[in-house]
Design a protein around this motif. Sequence first.
Motif, PDB file in Angstrom:
ATOM      1  N   UNK A   7      75.981  60.394  54.864  1.00 60.14           N
ATOM      2  CA  UNK A   7      76.608  60.468  53.541  1.00 60.14           C
ATOM      3  C   UNK A   7      77.517  59.274  53.224  1.00 60.14           C
ATOM      4  N   UNK A   8      78.013  58.611  54.259  1.00 64.82           N
ATOM      5  CA  UNK A   8      78.891  57.460  54.035  1.00 64.82           C
ATOM      6  C   UNK A   8      78.120  56.157  53.891  1.00 64.82           C
ATOM      7  N   UNK A   9      76.830  56.169  54.213  1.00 59.15           N
ATOM      8  CA  UNK A   9      76.029  54.951  54.132  1.00 59.15           C
ATOM      9  C   UNK A   9      74.946  55.007  53.064  1.00 59.15           C
ATOM     10  N   UNK A  10      74.290  56.141  52.911  1.00 56.93           N
ATOM     11  CA  UNK A  10      73.113  56.255  52.055  1.00 56.93           C
ATOM     12  C   UNK A  10      73.514  56.735  50.658  1.00 56.93           C
ATOM     13  N   UNK A  11      74.037  55.816  49.848  1.00 60.96           N
ATOM     14  CA  UNK A  11      74.499  56.119  48.495  1.00 60.96           C
ATOM     15  C   UNK A  11      74.591  54.813  47.708  1.00 60.96           C
ATOM     16  N   UNK A  12      74.780  54.920  46.398  1.00 65.14           N
ATOM     17  CA  UNK A  12      74.951  53.726  45.566  1.00 65.14           C
ATOM     18  C   UNK A  12      76.381  53.606  45.034  1.00 65.14           C
TER      19      UNK A  12
END
Length: 194
Positions: free
Chosen positions: A48-53
Motif C-alpha cells: 500500500x505504501x508503494x503501489x499507488x499514484x
Amino acid sequence: MFAPTDLPAEPPLAEARAALALSYADLGLAPPAITAVAADALPDVVRPRLDHVDGMTAALARHAGGPVSVNVQARTRDQGPGLDRLRRLVILAARADGRPLALGLLSVDMLALPPPVAAEALAEKTPFGTLLSDAGLPFLSRPRLFFTLAADAALVRLLGGAEGEALYGRLAHLALTLPGAERPVARVVEILRP
C-alpha cells in the motif's frame, strides 16, 4: 520517460540503478544491487505504501497515522542554460516520533515549478509531495518499477534495521496534472522500511 527533460531515456531498472548510483556517489559509496519485483509480488506490509499514484508523503502519512517530516542528507543542484535540477537524498520520518519511514532520492526539474514552490523546495523544510499539495498543485506519482534490495551499512545508518534485511522500493515519475496534460516535474527512487 518524460519529455523534454535532461534525464536519459532508459529502461526503468537501468534508470533506478543509475539514480541509486548517482546518490551513493554523492556519499562516496558504491550502491547496493536492486532486483525488479512485480507489484503483485510485493509483501502486503509494503504494497500500500508503494503501489499507488499518490505522492509518497501522503502514503507514508496514512501508514504512520500522522504528518511526515523531511531530513535532507545530501543535495546537489545542477544549473546551466535551460537547466535547473535539484537532487536530494532525504529521509522521510514520522513527525510524532522521528521514526524513519523511507529514503527518497529525488531529482526535481526546478524550471517546471512555479517560482514560489521552487523557493520552498530549496528551503528543504517540507516533504516534496506535501509542498505540491500545500501549493494546490495537483500531481500524480506514477510507479515505473518496484524493486527489492538487501540493506547495506548506509541504509541501516539512515533507516535502521539490520544489514542484509530485505527492503523494497520503487522508481516513480511525478507530473503536475494540468487540464488536458501532464507536466513532468521529478523522478524519485523511494526505499521503505518494512
